[in-house]
Design an enzyme around this catalytic site. Structure first.
Site, PDB file in Angstrom:
ATOM      1  CG  PHE A 165     -62.110  16.625 -87.114  1.00 60.80           C
ATOM      2  CD1 PHE A 165     -60.901  17.031 -86.580  1.00 60.80           C
ATOM      3  CD2 PHE A 165     -62.121  15.556 -88.009  1.00 60.80           C
ATOM      4  CE1 PHE A 165     -59.712  16.391 -86.930  1.00 60.80           C
ATOM      5  CE2 PHE A 165     -60.940  14.912 -88.375  1.00 60.80           C
ATOM      6  CZ  PHE A 165     -59.731  15.333 -87.830  1.00 60.80           C
ATOM      7  CD  GLU A 250     -71.585  21.323 -92.807  1.00 61.16           C
ATOM      8  OE1 GLU A 250     -72.486  20.525 -92.473  1.00 61.16           O
ATOM      9  OE2 GLU A 250     -70.401  21.203 -92.454  1.00 61.16           O
ATOM     10  CD  GLN A 287     -47.965  43.788-119.508  1.00 63.73           C
ATOM     11  OE1 GLN A 287     -46.946  43.192-119.830  1.00 63.73           O
ATOM     12  NE2 GLN A 287     -48.797  44.285-120.392  1.00 63.73           N
ATOM     13  CD  GLU A 375     -60.159  14.710-102.724  1.00 63.43           C
ATOM     14  OE1 GLU A 375     -60.623  15.007-101.606  1.00 63.43           O
ATOM     15  OE2 GLU A 375     -59.216  15.336-103.235  1.00 63.43           O
TER      16      GLU A 375
HETATM   17  C1  LIG Z   1     -61.473  22.463 -88.693  1.00 66.33           C
HETATM   18  C2  LIG Z   1     -62.499  21.404 -88.916  1.00 66.33           C
HETATM   19  C3  LIG Z   1     -63.803  21.634 -88.497  1.00 66.33           C
HETATM   20  C4  LIG Z   1     -64.759  20.621 -88.632  1.00 66.33           C
HETATM   21  N1  LIG Z   1     -66.021  20.823 -88.096  1.00 66.33           N
HETATM   22  C5  LIG Z   1     -66.871  19.764 -88.006  1.00 66.33           C
HETATM   23  C6  LIG Z   1     -68.074  19.866 -87.243  1.00 66.33           C
HETATM   24  O1  LIG Z   1     -68.420  20.922 -86.689  1.00 66.33           O
HETATM   25  N2  LIG Z   1     -68.836  18.758 -87.120  1.00 66.33           N
HETATM   26  C7  LIG Z   1     -68.505  17.562 -87.681  1.00 66.33           C
HETATM   27  O2  LIG Z   1     -69.232  16.594 -87.523  1.00 66.33           O
HETATM   28  N3  LIG Z   1     -67.383  17.445 -88.454  1.00 66.33           N
HETATM   29  C8  LIG Z   1     -66.551  18.509 -88.599  1.00 66.33           C
HETATM   30  N4  LIG Z   1     -65.391  18.395 -89.329  1.00 66.33           N
HETATM   31  C9  LIG Z   1     -65.085  17.134 -89.991  1.00 66.33           C
HETATM   32  C10 LIG Z   1     -65.050  17.223 -91.519  1.00 66.33           C
HETATM   33  O3  LIG Z   1     -66.334  17.334 -92.047  1.00 66.33           O
HETATM   34  C11 LIG Z   1     -64.289  15.967 -91.994  1.00 66.33           C
HETATM   35  O4  LIG Z   1     -62.936  16.159 -91.659  1.00 66.33           O
HETATM   36  C12 LIG Z   1     -64.444  15.732 -93.480  1.00 66.33           C
HETATM   37  O5  LIG Z   1     -65.762  15.335 -93.782  1.00 66.33           O
HETATM   38  C13 LIG Z   1     -63.476  14.646 -93.981  1.00 66.33           C
HETATM   39  O6  LIG Z   1     -63.522  13.527 -93.185  1.00 66.33           O
HETATM   40  P1  LIG Z   1     -62.146  12.856 -92.668  1.00 66.33           P
HETATM   41  O7  LIG Z   1     -61.358  13.937 -92.018  1.00 66.33           O
HETATM   42  O8  LIG Z   1     -62.492  11.685 -91.836  1.00 66.33           O
HETATM   43  O9  LIG Z   1     -61.386  12.421 -93.956  1.00 66.33           O
HETATM   44  P2  LIG Z   1     -61.515  10.958 -94.751  1.00 66.33           P
HETATM   45  O10 LIG Z   1     -62.934  10.667 -94.909  1.00 66.33           O
HETATM   46  O11 LIG Z   1     -60.692  10.014 -93.930  1.00 66.33           O
HETATM   47  O12 LIG Z   1     -60.799  11.301 -96.063  1.00 66.33           O
HETATM   48  C14 LIG Z   1     -59.389  11.306 -96.212  1.00 66.33           C
HETATM   49  C15 LIG Z   1     -59.060  11.522 -97.686  1.00 66.33           C
HETATM   50  O13 LIG Z   1     -59.622  10.445 -98.456  1.00 66.33           O
HETATM   51  C16 LIG Z   1     -60.433  10.974 -99.487  1.00 66.33           C
HETATM   52  N5  LIG Z   1     -61.563  10.087 -99.750  1.00 66.33           N
HETATM   53  C17 LIG Z   1     -62.398   9.506 -98.850  1.00 66.33           C
HETATM   54  N6  LIG Z   1     -63.321   8.786 -99.468  1.00 66.33           N
HETATM   55  C18 LIG Z   1     -63.089   8.908-100.809  1.00 66.33           C
HETATM   56  C19 LIG Z   1     -63.712   8.417-101.993  1.00 66.33           C
HETATM   57  N7  LIG Z   1     -64.819   7.676-101.923  1.00 66.33           N
HETATM   58  N8  LIG Z   1     -63.163   8.730-103.184  1.00 66.33           N
HETATM   59  C20 LIG Z   1     -62.071   9.512-103.264  1.00 66.33           C
HETATM   60  N9  LIG Z   1     -61.439  10.026-102.192  1.00 66.33           N
HETATM   61  C21 LIG Z   1     -61.955   9.733-100.982  1.00 66.33           C
HETATM   62  C22 LIG Z   1     -60.925  12.308 -98.939  1.00 66.33           C
HETATM   63  O14 LIG Z   1     -61.374  13.147 -99.987  1.00 66.33           O
HETATM   64  C23 LIG Z   1     -59.676  12.822 -98.253  1.00 66.33           C
HETATM   65  O15 LIG Z   1     -58.824  13.384 -99.199  1.00 66.33           O
HETATM   66  C24 LIG Z   1     -64.435  19.403 -89.252  1.00 66.33           C
HETATM   67  C25 LIG Z   1     -63.118  19.198 -89.713  1.00 66.33           C
HETATM   68  C26 LIG Z   1     -62.169  20.162 -89.536  1.00 66.33           C
HETATM   69  C27 LIG Z   1     -60.762  19.871 -89.974  1.00 66.33           C
END
Ligand SMILES: Cc1cc2nc3c(=O)[nH]c(=O)nc-3n(C[C@H](O)[C@H](O)[C@H](O)COP(=O)(O)OP(=O)(O)OC[C@H]3O[C@@H](n4cnc5c(N)ncnc54)[C@H](O)[C@@H]3O)c2cc1C
Length: 386
Positions: A165, A250, A287, A375
């Protein structure tokens, strides 16, 4: 009659330099982004030369230090530029140009003067593209799960692992990359600056996305990538604390994108309802349509007021992580809700890729995910209740 929340509602927070900068950004969006946004969204990329053009126009790196080639100014310059560039109609272009907004701060915070001089000017001149590589397939919300290893071998490190990502990662010339230098979950993380053409560094995948389409998003593989010790930012183990600091910027950037997105969609809807007629009159005469616009305007006003308030506090070093987290959530929710309503008011046109509401409604979905999910933002704020 113009839409009631546009204009100067927030101008008291800004000075002449912000207003002048707004004009420059607006012109850039009008002339350099808007005419091409649809084609770039379809192509899922935009020309590299846009970085150079943005630097020449002075809209690259707002709020970043002038001594290294940045636009200078403060966080409100970043907000103003985000608001105007979004009017070009592609968040992908804005965040593609803006990947330096998240990639450069760790260098500014941890880098020596020599490192800043080496890594910042070429990016701020638009000659090099930079990206931030934190997230991994097994570590998103939980940064302590980062497993990319940096192993010291004399005067260099070897980096091995996978990043995912990474915005602008497909064509980045320079990565600000977080790697593990010891097993301590948080205290074992260290930032490095890794050249994009390093041997052993490959783009394993250009990721297809719902929105932000004009920006590229990479999965990267590092297989024994060799970087000199001089590419390490700060002492070993300083990465996590730095990240917590730079996350604030950020998240304010993403919050500004959220309110800018909502405002553009609201304005487009407010314009459309005066032109579109049903049952013999413009739909704004119904309306229920006016009330929907009023709700949209209210949400944009509230979220934008919060963003300006928090940015103002950040400028005085008063903004706390919970405040910033809640501001990001409010702005992201506002963007999602207002964009959905805008699409509804535009009817079939709102579902067509030629309208900004269609593009931005997809783009908005990311704001409650990227830079820390909704979250996780609530988790940061919710700790206060323990
Ligand atoms: C288009 C795009 C651009 C991005 N750009 C960058 C970038 O330039 N550099 C970079 O490093 N990253 C980047 N990211 C990554 C982004 O920051 C992560 O996707 C984000 O932090 C979530 O991590 P994850 O996808 O692993 O989700 P997860 O951490 O796997 O989370 C999945 C779900 O579980 C929930 N969850 C997780 N832990 C908890 C908790 N403790 N309590 C409750 N709920 C929880 C989350 O809220 C989410 O709903 C990008 C992502 C996208 C999609």
């Amino acid at each position: 009659m113009s839409a009631p929340i546009t204009g100067d509602a927030f101008s008291a927070c800004l000075d002449d330099s912000h207003h002048a900068f707004r004009e420059v950004c607006a012109r850039f969006a009008r002339e350099e982004i808007a005419p091409h946004a649809q084609a770039w969204e379809e192509a899922e990329t935009f020309p590299r030369e846009l970085y150079l053009k943005a630097a020449e126009a002075g809209v690259l790196g707002p709020g970043l230090p002038e001594e290294y080639g940045g636009g200078g100014g403060d966080l409100f310059h970043m907000v103003v530029s985000t608001e105007e560039l979004l009017r070009g109609g592609s968040t992908g272009v804005v965040v593609g140009l803006g990947s330096l907004e998240i990639a450069l701060p760790p260098i500014m915070v941890l880098g020596t003067e020599e490192q800043r001089q080496r890594y910042l000017p070429p990016v701020l001149a638009g000659e090099k593209i930079s990206a931030l590589a934190i997230t991994e397939p097994g570590a998103g919300s939980d940064v302590s799960g980062v497993t990319t290893r940096a192993t010291r071998e004399g005067d260099h490190y070897r980096l091995t692992g996978t990043k995912i990502f990474v915005t602008s990662g497909v064509r980045a010339d320079q990565l600000t990359l977080l790697a593990r230098t010891s097993d301590d979950p948080h205290g074992g993380l260290t930032f490095f600056v890794v050249p994009g053409d390093s041997e052993g560094l490959t783009v394993s995948r250009a990721i297809k996305k719902t929105g932000w389409r004009a920006s590229d998003t990479a999965e990267l593989s590092l297989d024994g990538v060799r970087v000199p010790v001089s590419a390490r930012l700060g002492e070993e183990g300083t990465g996590f604390l730095c990240l917590m600091q730079t996350f604030l910027r950020e998240r304010m950037y993403l919050a500004a994108i959220g309110t800018a997105t909502a405002e553009v969609c609201y304005e487009d809807a407010a314009t459309y309802v005066k032109q579109r007629e049903t049952f013999g009159r413009p739909i704004v005469k119904h309306q229920v349509v006016r009330h929907r616009l009023a709700d949209m305007a209210g949400r944009v006003l509230a979220a934008k007021a919060l963003v300006y308030h928090t940015v103002g506090r950040a400028l005085r070093d008063e903004a706390t992580p919970p405040e910033v987290a809640l501001t990001k959530n409010q702005a992201a929710d506002c963007a999602e809700w207002v964009c959905r309503e805008a699409v509804q008011l535009l009817g079939g046109m709102g579902y067509c890729r030629e309208t900004r509401a269609e593009v931005l409604s997809r783009d908005a979905r990311l704001l409650n995910i990227g830079g820390g999910t909704r979250e996780i933002m609530n988790e940061i704020a919710g700790r206060a209740f323990l």
